[in-house]
Enzyme design. Structure first.
Site, PDB file in Angstrom:
ATOM      1  N   GLU A  57      46.215  53.329  47.304  1.00 46.11           N
ATOM      2  CA  GLU A  57      45.899  52.938  48.692  1.00 46.11           C
ATOM      3  C   GLU A  57      45.713  54.101  49.659  1.00 46.11           C
ATOM      4  O   GLU A  57      46.280  54.118  50.747  1.00 46.11           O
ATOM      5  CB  GLU A  57      47.000  51.992  49.220  1.00 46.11           C
ATOM      6  CG  GLU A  57      47.200  50.765  48.349  1.00 46.11           C
ATOM      7  CD  GLU A  57      48.249  49.787  48.900  1.00 46.11           C
ATOM      8  OE1 GLU A  57      48.936  50.127  49.881  1.00 46.11           O
ATOM      9  OE2 GLU A  57      48.367  48.683  48.343  1.00 46.11           O
ATOM     10  N   ASN A  99      44.071  53.549  42.472  1.00 43.11           N
ATOM     11  CA  ASN A  99      44.278  52.107  42.629  1.00 43.11           C
ATOM     12  C   ASN A  99      44.229  51.733  44.114  1.00 43.11           C
ATOM     13  O   ASN A  99      44.782  52.439  44.954  1.00 43.11           O
ATOM     14  CB  ASN A  99      45.675  51.766  42.060  1.00 43.11           C
ATOM     15  CG  ASN A  99      45.933  50.284  41.881  1.00 43.11           C
ATOM     16  OD1 ASN A  99      45.166  49.585  41.217  1.00 43.11           O
ATOM     17  ND2 ASN A  99      47.026  49.789  42.444  1.00 43.11           N
ATOM     18  N   HIS A 127      44.283  41.158  45.201  1.00 44.24           N
ATOM     19  CA  HIS A 127      45.125  40.161  45.868  1.00 44.24           C
ATOM     20  C   HIS A 127      44.194  39.277  46.694  1.00 44.24           C
ATOM     21  O   HIS A 127      43.845  39.600  47.828  1.00 44.24           O
ATOM     22  CB  HIS A 127      46.157  40.845  46.774  1.00 44.24           C
ATOM     23  CG  HIS A 127      47.147  41.672  46.021  1.00 44.24           C
ATOM     24  ND1 HIS A 127      48.083  41.109  45.180  1.00 44.24           N
ATOM     25  CD2 HIS A 127      47.340  43.020  45.958  1.00 44.24           C
ATOM     26  CE1 HIS A 127      48.827  42.072  44.646  1.00 44.24           C
ATOM     27  NE2 HIS A 127      48.387  43.243  45.096  1.00 44.24           N
ATOM     28  N   GLU A 171      46.359  43.910  39.984  1.00 44.80           N
ATOM     29  CA  GLU A 171      47.457  43.188  40.673  1.00 44.80           C
ATOM     30  C   GLU A 171      47.010  41.782  41.070  1.00 44.80           C
ATOM     31  O   GLU A 171      47.281  41.310  42.177  1.00 44.80           O
ATOM     32  CB  GLU A 171      47.913  43.969  41.920  1.00 44.80           C
ATOM     33  CG  GLU A 171      48.325  45.400  41.627  1.00 44.80           C
ATOM     34  CD  GLU A 171      48.842  46.154  42.852  1.00 44.80           C
ATOM     35  OE1 GLU A 171      49.137  45.519  43.881  1.00 44.80           O
ATOM     36  OE2 GLU A 171      48.953  47.393  42.753  1.00 44.80           O
ATOM     37  N   ASP A 209      46.330  38.165  42.075  1.00 43.46           N
ATOM     38  CA  ASP A 209      46.882  36.863  42.459  1.00 43.46           C
ATOM     39  C   ASP A 209      45.889  36.207  43.421  1.00 43.46           C
ATOM     40  O   ASP A 209      45.065  36.880  44.034  1.00 43.46           O
ATOM     41  CB  ASP A 209      48.313  36.926  43.023  1.00 43.46           C
ATOM     42  CG  ASP A 209      48.559  37.986  44.078  1.00 43.46           C
ATOM     43  OD1 ASP A 209      47.606  38.365  44.792  1.00 43.46           O
ATOM     44  OD2 ASP A 209      49.719  38.431  44.219  1.00 43.46           O
TER      45      ASP A 209
END
Ligand code: XIL
Length: 345
Positions: free
Chosen positions: A159, A200, A236, A264, A266
């Site tokens: 990030e 990432n 996400h 990651e 979801d």
């Protein structure tokens, strides 16, 4: 006569196909019965974020062991966990998870070495670039060195960009400047030449200003021989809002010669979840899996947790949840079935 003969042939054929189907399942071939075996048959890893503290819950551990062939420690390898005081390293929960995963042949993604969040507080008291570079490269050397030879991937930097493509003004950016990412990757390569090194980030899954900036960085690194092997797209997502450019974006990064990974995943929705949203979520998951399978260098998909029971979503996005493949009682959701189907299972 003819009828009896046909019946016997038919019976013989159906028991043959049953036997073939059974051996395909055992070998993880077409029709594989778990996420990990189906992904494995496609040359991919299907992983999940794991919290060591939940491994004692029988259903948690058995679902992990049955369904997934990759793990990412959810918090155990972050800076605040691994070097809480300067020069004092602590690997207990991370080691427990590594032993669990290694004993079951799971691939491990180390997460994460350099990140503005969940940073040990002492790092924020550093005031000079040279001291922060020393602290950062020592952190990487010690942490990556500790797990040397055991991890398949490391999220080296997490990030570092804003949504508009500029650099986030983290302490690393402020004190060290643009070069901190390159320095981090070089330190990680030196500490474990066998681990693949990833950048990432989130909100970079589609083609946009942020992914353009990351793309330019990766292109620059590849052309100058800065060691980067993979780009992680956190993913996400909000139900119904998976970017339509996901596949094209993954492909353009892959074309630079790096692996791409969904790291990651979801897909959240307002809770309590409606039937319509759960159905939409199932098609979102299938679409994401399809995009990864369409890109030969897309090597893994990791969901950010196993069960809705322990997902980070409700705590971070109040009023939202139901984002994973297993509900709070470990019941397989529609999204589980669509994911397995998309994997060819
Ligand atoms: C989250 C964890 O899931 C939570 O348990 C923790 O409290 C905060 O961090 N992006 C990342 C992950 O890279 O490390 C974050 O994980 C979620 C967002």
């Amino acid at each position: 006569m003819m009828v009896a003969y046909r019946t016997r042939v038919h019976l013989a054929l159906s028991s043959l196909s049953l036997a073939l189907a059974a051996s395909a399942v055992l070998a993880g071939g077409a029709g594989a019965a778990t996420l990990g075996s189906a992904a494995g048959a496609r040359g991919r890893t299907f992983g999940t974020a794991v919290a060591t503290s939940h491994l004692g819950e029988a259903q948690y551990a058995s679902t992990l062991d049955l369904e997934f062939n990759g793990v990412t420690p959810e918090n155990e390898m972050k800076w605040d966990a691994t070097e809480p005081s300067r020069g004092v390293f602590s690997f207990g929960p991370a080691d427990t998870l590594v032993v669990h995963a290694q004993g079951r042949g799971m691939r491990i993604r180390g997460h994460t070495l350099v990140w503005h969040s969940q940073l040990a507080p002492w790092v924020n008291n550093i005031t000079s670039g040279s001291d922060l570079t020393a602290a950062m490269t020592n952190h990487i050397a010690q942490v990556v060195g500790h797990f040397r030879g055991k991890l398949a991937y490391w999220d080296v930097v997490n990030e570092a960009f804003n949504d508009d493509g500029t650099r986030r003004t983290s302490i690393f950016q402020r004190l060290i400047g643009n070069g901190f990412i390159e320095a981090a990757f070089r330190a990680a390569r030196a500490a474990d030449p066998g681990a693949k090194l990833c950048y990432n980030d989130f909100n970079a899954e589609g083609t946009n200003a942020k992914s353009n900036a990351i793309f330019a960085m990766v292109q620059d690194f590849r052309s100058r021989g800065v060691p980067i092997d993979c780009v992680g797209f956190q993913s996400h997502f909000i139900v119904g809002q998976v970017p339509s450019t996901l596949l094209a974006n993954l492909q353009r990064f892959a074309n630079l010669g790096v692996e791409v990974q969904i790291t990651e995943l979801d897909v959240r929705m307002p809770t309590p979840a409606s039937q319509a949203n759960l159905t939409r979520q199932a098609s979102d998951y299938a679409g994401i899996v399809g995009a990864c399978l369409a890109v030969s260098r897309c090597s893994s998909i990791t969901t950010w947790g196993i069960t809705d029971k322990f997902s980070w979503v409700p705590g971070t996005f109040p009023g939202q949840g139901a984002a994973l493949l297993f509900d709070a009682n470990y019941v397989r959701k529609a999204a589980y079935a669509s994911t397995l189907r998309a994997l060819g299972g």
